[in-house]
Design a protein around this motif. Structure first.
Motif, mmCIF file in Angstrom:
data_model
loop_
_atom_site.group_PDB
_atom_site.id
_atom_site.type_symbol
_atom_site.label_atom_id
_atom_site.label_comp_id
_atom_site.label_asym_id
_atom_site.label_seq_id
_atom_site.Cartn_x
_atom_site.Cartn_y
_atom_site.Cartn_z
ATOM 1 N N PHE A 610 0.835 -1.202 0.000
ATOM 2 C CA PHE A 610 0.000 0.000 0.000
ATOM 3 C C PHE A 610 0.870 1.253 0.000
ATOM 4 C CE2 PHE A 610 -2.226 3.351 2.363
ATOM 5 C CZ PHE A 610 -3.367 3.487 1.592
ATOM 6 N N GLU A 611 1.915 1.269 0.841
ATOM 7 C CA GLU A 611 2.830 2.418 0.873
ATOM 8 C C GLU A 611 3.600 2.535 -0.438
ATOM 9 O OE1 GLU A 611 2.951 4.679 3.169
ATOM 10 O OE2 GLU A 611 1.394 3.668 4.342
ATOM 11 N N TRP A 612 3.946 1.395 -1.035
ATOM 12 C CA TRP A 612 4.691 1.417 -2.296
ATOM 13 C C TRP A 612 3.842 2.018 -3.416
ATOM 14 C CZ3 TRP A 612 9.371 1.295 -4.054
ATOM 15 C CH2 TRP A 612 9.637 0.976 -5.397
ATOM 16 N N ARG A 613 2.568 1.708 -3.444
ATOM 17 C CA ARG A 613 1.693 2.277 -4.472
ATOM 18 C C ARG A 613 1.579 3.788 -4.328
ATOM 19 N NH1 ARG A 613 -3.081 1.095 -3.586
ATOM 20 N NH2 ARG A 613 -3.845 1.898 -5.550
ATOM 21 N N ARG A 614 1.549 4.280 -3.101
ATOM 22 C CA ARG A 614 1.563 5.730 -2.887
ATOM 23 C C ARG A 614 2.866 6.337 -3.399
ATOM 24 N NH1 ARG A 614 0.038 6.934 3.225
ATOM 25 N NH2 ARG A 614 0.492 9.028 2.442
ATOM 26 N N GLU A 615 3.959 5.629 -3.171
ATOM 27 C CA GLU A 615 5.257 6.107 -3.668
ATOM 28 C C GLU A 615 5.280 6.101 -5.186
ATOM 29 O OE1 GLU A 615 9.451 7.172 -3.383
ATOM 30 O OE2 GLU A 615 7.637 7.448 -2.185
ATOM 31 N N LEU A 616 4.665 5.072 -5.803
ATOM 32 C CA LEU A 616 4.645 4.997 -7.270
ATOM 33 C C LEU A 616 3.920 6.194 -7.871
ATOM 34 C CD1 LEU A 616 3.939 1.224 -8.056
ATOM 35 C CD2 LEU A 616 6.089 2.477 -8.327
ATOM 36 N N LYS A 617 2.830 6.620 -7.246
ATOM 37 C CA LYS A 617 2.095 7.764 -7.770
ATOM 38 C C LYS A 617 2.957 9.024 -7.754
ATOM 39 C CE LYS A 617 -2.490 6.050 -6.460
ATOM 40 N NZ LYS A 617 -3.689 6.278 -5.617
ATOM 41 N N GLN A 618 3.714 9.200 -6.692
ATOM 42 C CA GLN A 618 4.590 10.375 -6.613
ATOM 43 C C GLN A 618 5.746 10.261 -7.600
ATOM 44 O OE1 GLN A 618 5.741 10.980 -2.539
ATOM 45 N NE2 GLN A 618 3.628 10.812 -1.786
ATOM 46 N N LEU A 619 6.291 9.059 -7.768
ATOM 47 C CA LEU A 619 7.384 8.870 -8.719
ATOM 48 C C LEU A 619 6.902 9.095 -10.152
ATOM 49 C CD1 LEU A 619 9.187 5.712 -7.276
ATOM 50 C CD2 LEU A 619 9.858 8.098 -7.046
ATOM 51 N N ALA A 620 5.632 8.760 -10.422
ATOM 52 C CA ALA A 620 5.098 8.967 -11.772
ATOM 53 C C ALA A 620 5.085 10.441 -12.130
ATOM 54 C CB ALA A 620 3.702 8.378 -11.863
ATOM 55 N N LEU A 621 4.751 11.313 -11.154
ATOM 56 C CA LEU A 621 4.773 12.756 -11.410
ATOM 57 C C LEU A 621 6.187 13.243 -11.697
ATOM 58 C CD1 LEU A 621 2.324 13.912 -8.574
ATOM 59 C CD2 LEU A 621 1.816 13.582 -11.002
ATOM 60 N N ILE A 622 7.154 12.705 -10.939
ATOM 61 C CA ILE A 622 8.549 13.114 -11.145
ATOM 62 C C ILE A 622 9.046 12.661 -12.511
ATOM 63 C CG2 ILE A 622 10.903 12.860 -10.278
ATOM 64 C CD1 ILE A 622 9.737 12.522 -7.488
ATOM 65 N N THR A 623 8.747 11.415 -12.882
ATOM 66 C CA THR A 623 9.217 10.907 -14.177
ATOM 67 C C THR A 623 8.583 11.672 -15.332
ATOM 68 O OG1 THR A 623 7.502 9.198 -14.084
ATOM 69 C CG2 THR A 623 9.694 8.584 -13.306
ATOM 70 N N ASP A 624 7.301 12.054 -15.201
ATOM 71 C CA ASP A 624 6.661 12.848 -16.259
ATOM 72 C C ASP A 624 7.372 14.187 -16.428
ATOM 73 O OD1 ASP A 624 4.873 10.828 -16.637
ATOM 74 O OD2 ASP A 624 3.247 11.758 -15.492
ATOM 75 N N GLU A 625 7.734 14.797 -15.311
ATOM 76 C CA GLU A 625 8.416 16.094 -15.375
ATOM 77 C C GLU A 625 9.794 15.944 -16.014
ATOM 78 O OE1 GLU A 625 8.068 20.184 -14.743
ATOM 79 O OE2 GLU A 625 6.607 18.579 -14.441
ATOM 80 N N ILE A 626 10.481 14.876 -15.640
ATOM 81 C CA ILE A 626 11.821 14.669 -16.210
ATOM 82 C C ILE A 626 11.727 14.407 -17.703
ATOM 83 C CG2 ILE A 626 13.827 13.138 -16.171
ATOM 84 C CD1 ILE A 626 13.331 12.678 -13.216
ATOM 85 N N ARG A 627 10.754 13.600 -18.107
ATOM 86 C CA ARG A 627 10.617 13.320 -19.545
ATOM 87 C C ARG A 627 10.302 14.599 -20.325
ATOM 88 N NH1 ARG A 627 10.534 7.830 -20.158
ATOM 89 N NH2 ARG A 627 9.790 6.590 -18.391
ATOM 90 N N LEU A 628 9.504 15.478 -19.732
ATOM 91 C CA LEU A 628 9.201 16.744 -20.392
ATOM 92 C C LEU A 628 10.462 17.566 -20.591
ATOM 93 C CD1 LEU A 628 6.986 18.675 -21.426
ATOM 94 C CD2 LEU A 628 6.817 19.574 -19.092
ATOM 95 N N HIS A 629 11.284 17.664 -19.550
ATOM 96 C CA HIS A 629 12.529 18.432 -19.644
ATOM 97 C C HIS A 629 13.501 17.773 -20.613
ATOM 98 C CE1 HIS A 629 10.888 20.512 -16.212
ATOM 99 N NE2 HIS A 629 11.944 21.337 -16.165
ATOM 100 N N LEU A 630 13.573 16.408 -20.576
ATOM 101 C CA LEU A 630 14.481 15.722 -21.490
ATOM 102 C C LEU A 630 14.038 15.916 -22.941
ATOM 103 C CD1 LEU A 630 15.209 12.364 -19.617
ATOM 104 C CD2 LEU A 630 16.821 14.220 -20.072
ATOM 105 N N GLY A 631 12.728 15.965 -23.184
ATOM 106 C CA GLY A 631 12.237 16.209 -24.536
ATOM 107 C C GLY A 631 12.637 17.582 -25.039
ATOM 108 N N ALA A 632 12.483 18.583 -24.148
ATOM 109 C CA ALA A 632 12.886 19.936 -24.533
ATOM 110 C C ALA A 632 14.379 20.014 -24.790
ATOM 111 C CB ALA A 632 12.477 20.915 -23.433
ATOM 112 N N LEU A 633 15.159 19.343 -23.935
ATOM 113 C CA LEU A 633 16.610 19.353 -24.114
ATOM 114 C C LEU A 633 17.004 18.695 -25.419
ATOM 115 C CD1 LEU A 633 19.438 19.938 -22.971
ATOM 116 C CD2 LEU A 633 19.327 17.730 -21.792
ATOM 117 N N GLY A 634 16.319 17.594 -25.736
ATOM 118 C CA GLY A 634 16.634 16.910 -26.996
ATOM 119 C C GLY A 634 16.353 17.790 -28.203
ATOM 120 N N ARG A 635 15.268 18.551 -28.187
ATOM 121 C CA ARG A 635 14.943 19.417 -29.321
ATOM 122 C C ARG A 635 15.949 20.551 -29.436
ATOM 123 N NH1 ARG A 635 9.926 18.249 -26.825
ATOM 124 N NH2 ARG A 635 8.645 16.864 -28.110
#
Length: 804
Positions: A610-635
């Motif tokens: 149960f605690e791990w699933r809560r952590e996964l939700k927070q990690l998903a937000l972080i990974t989305d933000e990183i992918r957005l920045h990495l996409g901009a950097l790649g362009r």
């Protein structure tokens, strides 16, 4: 010496009555019933203990008396006897002061606190009518708390206390401290006399008077009889007449009544190890109940009377063994062929001879045998001779009658082949546990055929079990030892040899003992072989939990989780076939231990998941933000005007880190009973969260992106200033806007915008090259940070004149 007064409430109309129900272990009670006291027989050891207790009652201080002996030796019965007499004495003597009796039964606990609690609770109940007073006493532990309670009792007029403590099966070392505390208080407390009787398995207690109350060999029968019945003293003179003219064999009539002397010694031998007195007393009491119901008080209990009890018959057959039981059955079958009017007497003769066989292998004179028969089976000497001769002929010598002597000869049961088969049953039952003794030729053939089939099945199982064990050991990088190979070979050879060879082997005691050892060793391995699939499943489940014990002593780790990890590793080692074969552990206990581990693991896993699933939700937000920045950097990296690409390894690192993060549906049920981890996210307890690695990657991405954005801003703003900023006002505005909108640019920077910026910067570069070739003055950075062009003085003056 002051002897105890006996309590007897047997009605005068009966000479005796059955005693109270006999159990394997008597309970210690506050108010023992009169029957418990009436059926107690003082042994010589108990009499010595009683005399010592009586002597201490004349002293000013108390003492601890240790009552020792094995299980079933009468220790608790003696304590109940003393408690009952103490209660009786206290009730009859109210002038000299109050005397109390308290008990403590700690046979199921080894806690000193429990011993103190029981004594103090009972003391409070007797003094104040409830146990609330004891709660105050228990706040002060040990001798001090007991002393406070006893001082309170003294102020209430109590002169003496008798405390009976039954330790049951507890080891003395487990209750050494509380017993010593009681002994110290008993010896040192001056204002009140405390007598402590402690009963335990140890024969003595060092430093204190110790007594063994178990009966000596010549007292066993008296104790068994005393426990099984309550004797009416008023009727005893009439009962004593029944023993006139009988050979008593050293027994006192009063001690063995209502047993016939011929029945007494055999009853002493009908006992089970560890419960001598209770077993014999229970058997005799069952016979007395039948005897009393039939109103046979004018006749003694003979061996045949005892055999009316089903329990006595079973115990006799157990003592006779397989061959003896088979011989007894054949002899009774022979008696059933007698004329109906003599069948009762014939069965009584057979039962009496079988009973005598327990005590001696010698024969009985016909006259002695006839004296031992029940009243309803009495026959004359001449009639007895004829009946014995007929029984001898019909039983094929099991009842042997020669030269005036009669013998019970179970070895003559049937033909030699039948006798050999019955003698081999102890060995044959390891192959077919349902086999019983053969009583005739037809049964012998049927049971021999069943044994042959069982041996064939045993051979097949032997080879299959060998393969299962070998395969299980091979999976653990091991194999069968030489000793284990020899055991399989020996067992297989024994089973393949057939029925005749097995019977021949059983006839030789030395070879039979060796065969029984081979069977025992094989059975231990066969149990492991049959359990191999279950053991493999347990091992796979434990392995799939991914629990690994850490011995570094991490103080931050949950102690419950640490204990679970350790238990997981211990279970892995315990269920290994090699470990089971070498230790011979109880598989049932091992499986029970595994299930206990599994339920604890499942509870912890659900909480952690149960605690791990809560952590996964927070990690998903972080990974989305990183992918957005990495996409901009790649362009931005693809825009040549911004220089060489930077931080190109961040994408691969992002894939590595995020590969271990799986989505997990909250509504999906986990079947942890079968698979110890979630099917969706494959989470394991103690799994490492990549939060720190993601945050570090995010920071590196931001730094690389900011560097690219700075270059982009510088190039683009320079172009705009050159074209539109004639008075220097646009420059500051654009720089402020650029600083405030960097994050916004990241979120709108798609491929189309990146292409546009690439074209813009290329135009800027080309325009700079053209201006440079046309003589346009180069740019300079002023002290305020603004960019200005330097032009020739003449040109500037001309422009000024034109404007004017």
């Amino acid at each position: 010496m002051r002897m105890p007064r006996r309590i007897n409430e047997a009605p005068a109309r009966n000479w005796i009555e059955p005693g109270p129900e006999v159990t394997a272990r008597m309970a210690l009670v506050n108010e023992p019933p009169a029957a418990i006291v009436a059926c107690y027989t003082l042994t010589r050891g108990a009499e010595r203990a009683w005399c010592a207790i009586n002597h201490q009652l004349t002293q000013s201080r108390g003492e601890l008396f240790w009552i020792g002996g094995e299980a079933g030796s009468g220790k608790t019965h003696f304590l109940n006897y003393v408690v009952a007499l103490s209660n009786h004495a206290a009730a009859s003597d109210t002038v000299a002061g109050r005397y109390l009796t308290v008990i403590a039964d700690v046979s199921a606990q080894a806690s000193g606190g429990d011993l103190d609690r029981q004594l103090l609770d009972q003391l409070a109940l007797q003094l104040a009518g409830d146990s609330r007073e004891a709660s105050l006493w228990r706040r002060v532990s040990g001798a001090e708390g007991l002393a406070i309670a006893f001082d309170y009792a003294r102020r209430q007029g109590v002169k003496g206390i008798t405390a009976a403590v039954d330790l049951g099966e507890q080891e003395v070392k487990d209750v050494h401290a509380p017993i010593n505390t009681l002994a110290t208080v008993a010896r040192e407390f001056k204002q009140l006399r405390l007598i402590v009787l402690a009963a335990g398995r140890s024969p003595d207690y060092k430093g204190f008077p110790s007594f063994v109350v178990a009966p000596a060999d010549d007292e066993v029968l008296a104790v068994i009889c005393g426990r099984a019945r309550c004797l009416n003293d008023n009727a005893w003179p009439q009962a004593a007449l029944l023993y006139r003219g009988l050979e008593l064999g050293g027994h006192e009539p009063r001690q063995i009544y209502p047993l016939h002397p011929a029945a007494a010694e055999g009853l002493k031998r009908l006992r089970t190890s560890g419960a001598v007195l209770s077993t014999g007393a229970a058997l005799l009491r069952e016979s007395i109940v039948l005897w009393d119901a039939a109103k046979r008080h004018d006749w003694l209990l003979t061996p045949a009377d005892l055999m009316r009890s089903a329990s006595v018959r079973r115990e006799l057959e157990r003592n006779l063994g397989e061959a003896g039981s088979a011989g007894l059955a054949l002899a009774r079958r022979a008696a059933a062929e007698l004329p109906e009017v003599t069948q009762t007497a014939g069965n009584a003769l057979i039962d009496t001879l079988a009973w005598h066989h327990l005590c001696a292998t010698s024969g009985l004179a016909v006259s002695t045998l006839l004296e031992c028969l029940p009243k309803d089976a009495m026959i004359t000497a001449g009639g007895g001779d004829r009946m014995l001769a007929e029984l001898s002929a019909r039983s094929n010598g099991i009842i042997r009658f020669e030269a005036g002597q009669v013998y019970f000869n179970p070895q003559a049961a049937g033909t030699p082949e039948m006798a050999a088969f019955n003698q081999a049953l102890a060995l044959a039952r390891h192959f077919d546990s349902s086999l019983t003794a053969a009583s005739d030729i037809s049964e012998l053939k049927i049971k021999s055929r069943r044994l042959a089939e069982a041996l064939t099945t045993a051979v097949e199982r032997c080879y299959r079990n060998r393969e299962l064990i070998a395969a299980a050991l091979h999976n653990g990088n091991g194999g069968l030892s030489r000793e284990q190979q020899r055991t399989f070979d020996a067992f297989g050879e024994m089973a393949e040899s057939g029925v005749a060879a097995l019977i021949e082997l059983a006839a030789d005691p030395e070879r039979r003992d060796a065969a029984l050892k081979v069977i025992a060793d094989y059975d231990a391995m066969a149990v492991v072989a049959l359990a191999a699939p279950r053991l493999r499943a347990i091992g796979e489940y434990l392995e799939a939990t991914s629990l690994a014990a850490s011995f570094e002593g991490d103080p931050a780790k949950d102690p419950v989780l640490a204990a679970l990890e350790t238990e997981c590793q211990l279970l892995k080692a315990a269920v290994a076939p090699a470990a089971l074969l070498s230790s011979g552990r109880n598989l049932g206990a091992l499986e029970s231990r595994f299930h206990q581990f599994k339920w604890t693991y499942m509870r912890l896993y659900r909480e952690a998941h149960f605690e791990w699933r809560r952590e996964l939700k927070q990690l998903a937000l972080i990974t989305d933000e990183i992918r957005l920045h990495l996409g901009a950097l790649g362009r931005l990296n693809r825009i040549a005007a911004l220089g060489e690409p930077v931080a190109q390894d961040l994408n691969s690192r992002m894939e590595v880190i995020s590969s271990g993060i799986r989505d997990c549906d909250a509504d999906d049920e986990m079947a942890l009973e079968v698979r110890p981890r979630c099917l969706q996210c494959d989470f394991s307890i103690g799994a490492h969260s990549p939060r720190i690695e993601l945050q570090e990657l995010f920071e590196q991405t931001q730094r690389a992106l900011n560097a690219k954005l700075a270059r982009l801003s510088h190039s683009a703003i320079t172009r705009l200033i050159e074209e539109h900023d004639t008075n220097g006002r646009l420059e500051g505005f654009l720089r402020i806007t650029q600083a405030a909108q960097t994050e916004a640019l990241i979120r709108v920077l798609d491929d189309k915008l990146a292409t546009y910026l690439d074209e813009l910067l290329n135009e800027n570069r080309m325009a700079g090259a053209v201006n440079g070739s046309a003589g346009i003055a180069p740019q300079v950075l002023t002290a305020s940070g603004s960019v200005r062009r330097t032009r020739p003085t003449a040109l500037r003056r001309g422009e000024k004149s034109a404007k004017q």
